[in-house]
Design an enzyme around this catalytic site. Sequence first.
Site, mmCIF file in Angstrom:
data_model
loop_
_atom_site.group_PDB
_atom_site.id
_atom_site.type_symbol
_atom_site.label_atom_id
_atom_site.label_comp_id
_atom_site.label_asym_id
_atom_site.label_seq_id
_atom_site.Cartn_x
_atom_site.Cartn_y
_atom_site.Cartn_z
ATOM 1 N N ARG A 1 55.714 34.856 51.149
ATOM 2 C CA ARG A 1 55.588 34.374 52.866
ATOM 3 C C ARG A 1 55.410 32.889 52.985
ATOM 4 N NH1 ARG A 1 50.375 33.413 54.613
ATOM 5 N NH2 ARG A 1 49.068 35.676 53.968
ATOM 6 N N HIS B 1 50.402 34.326 58.120
ATOM 7 C CA HIS B 1 49.868 35.516 57.711
ATOM 8 C C HIS B 1 50.388 36.110 59.094
ATOM 9 C CE1 HIS B 1 49.107 39.633 57.784
ATOM 10 N NE2 HIS B 1 48.225 39.576 58.588
ATOM 11 N N TYR C 1 43.613 28.723 52.026
ATOM 12 C CA TYR C 1 42.906 29.844 50.911
ATOM 13 C C TYR C 1 44.571 30.003 49.751
ATOM 14 C CZ TYR C 1 46.027 32.986 54.041
ATOM 15 O OH TYR C 1 46.949 32.960 54.570
#
Length: 375
Positions: A266, A270, A279
């Site tokens: 990805r 998200h 992160y």
Amino acid sequence: MSIPDTGPESGGKSRNPFIQLLTPAGVRVPEPHYDDWLKDIDGGRLQGLYRDMAVTRRIDVEATALQRQGELALWPPMLGQEAAQIGSGRALAPDDFVFPSYRDTGVAWCRGADFADLVKVWRGNAPSSWDPYRLNMAPMQIIIGAQTLHATGYAMATKFDGAETATIVYFGDGATSQGDTNEAMVFAASFQAPVLFFCQNNQWAISEPVRVQAQRPIADRAPGFGIPSVRVDGNDVLACLAVTREALDRVRSGAGPYFIEAVTYRMGPHTTADDPTRYRDPNELEDWRTRDPIDRLGAHLQSEGLFGDEFRDQVRAAADDAAAGLRAACTGLPDPGELELFDNVYSTVHPVLERQKQHYARYLAGFEAAEGGQR
């Protein structure tokens, strides 16, 4: 070929091989077994796969822009996962039935979804997306992993009906930690349901890396339920197409369920409500950019003399048209009526829901009466 898996997708802990037919540099690797499943993929079809990936990426980028501009409430980007979705989506037969997650825009494109179908839920204009009977594709599922149960139940029903079709269900690596997904595999194995579990391992369950929730490759989990599995390079559209074709043929033949883990990445957030820079190591993203599925197939087309100026212009025009069509469909959606929320929940009138609708109508009428009194 099967290559050792030692990249970041394995956390450096595993050397489990996965199927790859096109290297990141675009070099075609002969693989006798899977090459048999690609005999019909000539130059024109290779270009078609590239066009599909380029167009769906442009749709994804445009939808992200629409959200940033306040036209959509939310959008779940599929950036980087085009090969897994287009490769598997183009392997499906018209009679196969699809149970998607919320990120499977590329699969919806392959099934013929309209532009408005892709955005009306995210704009808040409808509680569902497309007509599932027109596309043979269930509405997108936001509850993580819930669609695996729906798919298994549907597949069991087709088996009892004697239908020679396959059911495929899409989910991410994070969904494999959900009870629903594991329970679905128990039922699928117990009843030998004709369902293909397609896991897009994009390395991140929101902000949780796959190495935390899976100490071994995710494909290793399925055999524990009695379901055979395979691991494929999810950024290789040819490998995804071949592996999915074989798996679907197996499922349709009555051999029971099957599991594919497509190892991909990805590249975006998200959802548009997420900030992956909080992160994710930027070096990891740059490493995966070198495996970009569209660049990979583009390099292969270039080496085959299939990526001339005319084709490049055609793809660019198709992508521009798709972006314009998506924007027009989004901004042109009519605002839903105040009471439409209660429509189409049940196939027939339900007394409890009808009573709620009447109560809400009186509630709204109270505002109109108050405004009239103020005048």
